[in-house]
Design a protein around this motif. Structure first.
Motif, PDB file in Angstrom:
ATOM      1  N   LEU A 100      63.541 -67.960  44.739  1.00  0.00           N
ATOM      2  CA  LEU A 100      62.631 -66.819  44.922  1.00  0.00           C
ATOM      3  C   LEU A 100      62.286 -66.159  43.588  1.00  0.00           C
ATOM      4  CD1 LEU A 100      63.944 -65.040  48.161  1.00  0.00           C
ATOM      5  CD2 LEU A 100      61.919 -66.471  47.887  1.00  0.00           C
ATOM      6  N   ARG A 101      63.255 -66.067  42.694  1.00  0.00           N
ATOM      7  CA  ARG A 101      62.972 -65.466  41.387  1.00  0.00           C
ATOM      8  C   ARG A 101      61.984 -66.321  40.587  1.00  0.00           C
ATOM      9  NH1 ARG A 101      69.095 -63.457  39.729  1.00  0.00           N
ATOM     10  NH2 ARG A 101      68.962 -61.394  40.714  1.00  0.00           N
ATOM     11  N   THR A 102      62.162 -67.640  40.676  1.00  0.00           N
ATOM     12  CA  THR A 102      61.220 -68.528  39.995  1.00  0.00           C
ATOM     13  C   THR A 102      59.820 -68.368  40.579  1.00  0.00           C
ATOM     14  OG1 THR A 102      62.973 -70.134  39.545  1.00  0.00           O
ATOM     15  CG2 THR A 102      60.709 -70.932  39.433  1.00  0.00           C
ATOM     16  N   ALA A 103      59.741 -68.306  41.907  1.00  0.00           N
ATOM     17  CA  ALA A 103      58.450 -68.115  42.553  1.00  0.00           C
ATOM     18  C   ALA A 103      57.839 -66.777  42.166  1.00  0.00           C
ATOM     19  CB  ALA A 103      58.612 -68.205  44.072  1.00  0.00           C
ATOM     20  N   TYR A 104      58.674 -65.754  42.089  1.00  0.00           N
ATOM     21  CA  TYR A 104      58.166 -64.424  41.692  1.00  0.00           C
ATOM     22  C   TYR A 104      57.617 -64.452  40.259  1.00  0.00           C
ATOM     23  CZ  TYR A 104      58.216 -59.552  40.203  1.00  0.00           C
ATOM     24  OH  TYR A 104      57.864 -58.335  39.675  1.00  0.00           O
ATOM     25  N   ASP A 105      58.361 -65.076  39.356  1.00  0.00           N
ATOM     26  CA  ASP A 105      57.906 -65.142  37.963  1.00  0.00           C
ATOM     27  C   ASP A 105      56.564 -65.866  37.863  1.00  0.00           C
ATOM     28  OD1 ASP A 105      60.162 -63.794  37.170  1.00  0.00           O
ATOM     29  OD2 ASP A 105      61.292 -65.615  36.641  1.00  0.00           O
ATOM     30  N   ARG A 106      56.442 -66.982  38.593  1.00  0.00           N
ATOM     31  CA  ARG A 106      55.190 -67.731  38.539  1.00  0.00           C
ATOM     32  C   ARG A 106      54.046 -66.945  39.174  1.00  0.00           C
ATOM     33  NH1 ARG A 106      57.347 -73.824  40.151  1.00  0.00           N
ATOM     34  NH2 ARG A 106      58.564 -74.172  38.252  1.00  0.00           N
ATOM     35  N   THR A 107      54.352 -66.242  40.260  1.00  0.00           N
ATOM     36  CA  THR A 107      53.321 -65.430  40.896  1.00  0.00           C
ATOM     37  C   THR A 107      52.888 -64.297  39.989  1.00  0.00           C
ATOM     38  OG1 THR A 107      54.311 -65.924  43.046  1.00  0.00           O
ATOM     39  CG2 THR A 107      52.765 -64.101  42.967  1.00  0.00           C
ATOM     40  N   ALA A 108      53.846 -63.669  39.313  1.00  0.00           N
ATOM     41  CA  ALA A 108      53.518 -62.575  38.404  1.00  0.00           C
ATOM     42  C   ALA A 108      52.648 -63.059  37.253  1.00  0.00           C
ATOM     43  CB  ALA A 108      54.803 -61.944  37.879  1.00  0.00           C
TER      44      ALA A 108
ATOM     45  N   ALA B  34      50.635 -65.627  37.371  1.00  0.00           N
ATOM     46  CA  ALA B  34      49.324 -65.941  37.934  1.00  0.00           C
ATOM     47  C   ALA B  34      48.499 -64.678  38.132  1.00  0.00           C
ATOM     48  CB  ALA B  34      49.496 -66.684  39.259  1.00  0.00           C
ATOM     49  N   LEU B  35      49.146 -63.618  38.633  1.00  0.00           N
ATOM     50  CA  LEU B  35      48.437 -62.359  38.851  1.00  0.00           C
ATOM     51  C   LEU B  35      48.018 -61.724  37.528  1.00  0.00           C
ATOM     52  CD1 LEU B  35      50.507 -60.760  41.768  1.00  0.00           C
ATOM     53  CD2 LEU B  35      48.244 -61.817  41.880  1.00  0.00           C
ATOM     54  N   SER B  36      48.882 -61.865  36.535  1.00  0.00           N
ATOM     55  CA  SER B  36      48.524 -61.303  35.230  1.00  0.00           C
ATOM     56  C   SER B  36      47.330 -62.010  34.617  1.00  0.00           C
ATOM     57  CB  SER B  36      49.713 -61.378  34.270  1.00  0.00           C
ATOM     58  OG  SER B  36      49.998 -62.727  33.959  1.00  0.00           O
ATOM     59  N   ASP B  37      47.121 -63.272  35.002  1.00  0.00           N
ATOM     60  CA  ASP B  37      45.953 -64.030  34.544  1.00  0.00           C
ATOM     61  C   ASP B  37      44.749 -63.815  35.444  1.00  0.00           C
ATOM     62  OD1 ASP B  37      47.431 -65.025  32.472  1.00  0.00           O
ATOM     63  OD2 ASP B  37      47.966 -66.880  33.516  1.00  0.00           O
ATOM     64  N   LYS B  38      44.873 -62.811  36.357  1.00  0.00           N
ATOM     65  CA  LYS B  38      43.782 -62.413  37.251  1.00  0.00           C
ATOM     66  C   LYS B  38      43.375 -63.520  38.214  1.00  0.00           C
ATOM     67  CE  LYS B  38      41.878 -59.091  33.951  1.00  0.00           C
ATOM     68  NZ  LYS B  38      40.668 -58.632  33.205  1.00  0.00           N
ATOM     69  N   GLN B  39      44.403 -64.317  38.643  1.00  0.00           N
ATOM     70  CA  GLN B  39      44.137 -65.304  39.690  1.00  0.00           C
ATOM     71  C   GLN B  39      44.197 -64.613  41.047  1.00  0.00           C
ATOM     72  OE1 GLN B  39      46.681 -68.675  39.441  1.00  0.00           O
ATOM     73  NE2 GLN B  39      45.941 -69.329  37.446  1.00  0.00           N
ATOM     74  N   SER B  40      43.589 -65.179  42.007  1.00  0.00           N
ATOM     75  CA  SER B  40      43.555 -64.592  43.336  1.00  0.00           C
ATOM     76  C   SER B  40      44.935 -64.663  43.975  1.00  0.00           C
ATOM     77  CB  SER B  40      42.549 -65.352  44.216  1.00  0.00           C
ATOM     78  OG  SER B  40      42.629 -64.905  45.554  1.00  0.00           O
TER      79      SER B  40
ATOM     80  N   PRO C 261      52.532 -62.740  49.945  1.00  0.00           N
ATOM     81  CA  PRO C 261      52.255 -61.763  48.889  1.00  0.00           C
ATOM     82  C   PRO C 261      53.485 -61.508  48.037  1.00  0.00           C
ATOM     83  CG  PRO C 261      52.501 -60.665  51.006  1.00  0.00           C
ATOM     84  CD  PRO C 261      52.535 -62.142  51.285  1.00  0.00           C
ATOM     85  N   ILE C 262      53.264 -60.962  46.866  1.00  0.00           N
ATOM     86  CA  ILE C 262      54.349 -60.746  45.929  1.00  0.00           C
ATOM     87  C   ILE C 262      55.347 -59.721  46.447  1.00  0.00           C
ATOM     88  CG2 ILE C 262      53.198 -58.909  44.609  1.00  0.00           C
ATOM     89  CD1 ILE C 262      54.344 -60.297  42.071  1.00  0.00           C
ATOM     90  N   LEU C 263      54.867 -58.784  47.297  1.00  0.00           N
ATOM     91  CA  LEU C 263      55.792 -57.786  47.849  1.00  0.00           C
ATOM     92  C   LEU C 263      56.836 -58.429  48.757  1.00  0.00           C
ATOM     93  CD1 LEU C 263      53.454 -54.743  48.655  1.00  0.00           C
ATOM     94  CD2 LEU C 263      55.119 -54.996  46.795  1.00  0.00           C
ATOM     95  N   ARG C 264      56.429 -59.486  49.466  1.00  0.00           N
ATOM     96  CA  ARG C 264      57.405 -60.177  50.310  1.00  0.00           C
ATOM     97  C   ARG C 264      58.439 -60.903  49.460  1.00  0.00           C
ATOM     98  NH1 ARG C 264      54.819 -63.630  55.036  1.00  0.00           N
ATOM     99  NH2 ARG C 264      57.052 -64.069  55.239  1.00  0.00           N
ATOM    100  N   LEU C 265      58.024 -61.414  48.317  1.00  0.00           N
ATOM    101  CA  LEU C 265      58.984 -62.016  47.393  1.00  0.00           C
ATOM    102  C   LEU C 265      59.970 -60.981  46.889  1.00  0.00           C
ATOM    103  CD1 LEU C 265      56.733 -64.391  45.241  1.00  0.00           C
ATOM    104  CD2 LEU C 265      58.496 -65.058  46.885  1.00  0.00           C
ATOM    105  N   VAL C 266      59.460 -59.815  46.550  1.00  0.00           N
ATOM    106  CA  VAL C 266      60.339 -58.742  46.063  1.00  0.00           C
ATOM    107  C   VAL C 266      61.328 -58.332  47.144  1.00  0.00           C
ATOM    108  CG1 VAL C 266      60.412 -56.360  45.251  1.00  0.00           C
ATOM    109  CG2 VAL C 266      58.640 -57.905  44.405  1.00  0.00           C
ATOM    110  N   GLU C 267      60.842 -58.193  48.384  1.00  0.00           N
ATOM    111  CA  GLU C 267      61.734 -57.825  49.489  1.00  0.00           C
ATOM    112  C   GLU C 267      62.783 -58.904  49.736  1.00  0.00           C
ATOM    113  OE1 GLU C 267      59.171 -57.173  52.770  1.00  0.00           O
ATOM    114  OE2 GLU C 267      58.425 -55.229  52.042  1.00  0.00           O
ATOM    115  N   GLY C 268      62.356 -60.163  49.676  1.00  0.00           N
ATOM    116  CA  GLY C 268      63.311 -61.256  49.869  1.00  0.00           C
ATOM    117  C   GLY C 268      64.372 -61.287  48.784  1.00  0.00           C
TER     118      GLY C 268
END
Length: 234
Positions: free
Chosen positions: A142-150, A152-158, A175-182
């Motif tokens: 989950l942390r790896t997924a969160y880092d990659r999602t973050a 991607a979002l910082s690069d203004k991807q959808s 969504p990233i919030l579900r990753l944070v909650e998990g």
């Protein structure tokens, strides 16, 4: 502990939960001194004494080499578990649900503590360690997924199209919030499980201490029976 072993031990322990307080419904003050009570008590004492085979084989190299011809250490450990549980079962039956003697009460309590602490070390702690490793692996994913999602979002991807870099690590549309909650839930669960594990880590000290106390009380109990005589003989 195998599945069959866990089911068998669990069934006997469940029976013990009903046998210990059964004096409320039935009590026989003379049963322990009868022939039937003596047979049950002798069988329970023999099983309790047989528990010493495993620790002696484990810590004595000479005895281990001797006993290795007959059984493996794994088989001895399984016998150790079964003998302890069934010995406690027979000992409770031997009492006739009559808990008036302070020595007898102390012996029953110490015996049950030996069984409980033994099962903690045989089943609970190893199972807890396995579950901890699984949760830590999921947390790392989950942390790896969160880092990659973050990233991607910082690069203004959808946020609805998370992209190939992290598609294998997290389902699409999460969504990233579900990753944070998990991550938060897993961190809390891991912390709680580690705290419980630390609490039970001294189990071997408690197991050995209560076992020594149990054998001392058992020796006093047997000596008292011999001194005062066995009622079923007369």
């Amino acid at each position: 502990m195998s599945e069959n072993e866990r089911v068998t031990v669990g069934a006997v322990l469940t029976a013990l939960l009903f046998l210990v307080p059964a004096f409320v419904l039935h009590s026989s003050p003379r049963f322990a001194g009868s022939l039937s009570g003596f047979v049950l008590g002798a069988a329970a004492a023999a099983l309790m004494l047989s528990l010493l085979v495993y620790p002696v084989a484990k810590y004595s190299m000479s005895f281990r080499s001797l006993i290795a011809r007959l059984a493996s250490m794994r088989a001895l450990l399984a016998f150790h578990v079964y003998a302890g549980v069934f010995g406690a079962f027979l000992a409770i039956l031997h009492t006739g649900h009559n808990y008036q003697s302070p020595l007898g009460i102390a012996l029953v309590v110490s015996m049950l503590l030996v069984v409980v602490t033994g099962l903690v070390g045989r089943y609970y702690l190893p199972q807890t360690s396995i579950e901890l490793r699984e949760q830590q692996s999921r947390l790392a994913t989950l942390r790896t997924a969160y880092d990659r999602t973050a990233v991607a979002l910082s690069d203004k991807q959808s946020s609805d199209a998370e992209g190939p870099p992290f598609r294998d690590s997290v389902p699409q549309g999460v969504p990233i919030l579900r990753l944070v909650e998990g991550i938060a839930d897993l961190e809390y669960a891991i912390g709680s499980r580690e705290m419980v594990k630390r609490m039970f880590m001294p189990w071997i000290v408690a197991h050995v201490t209560t076992a020594i106390l149990m054998y001392l009380l058992l020796a006093l109990h047997v000596a008292g029976e011999i001194y005062y005589g066995l009622r079923w003989i007369s």
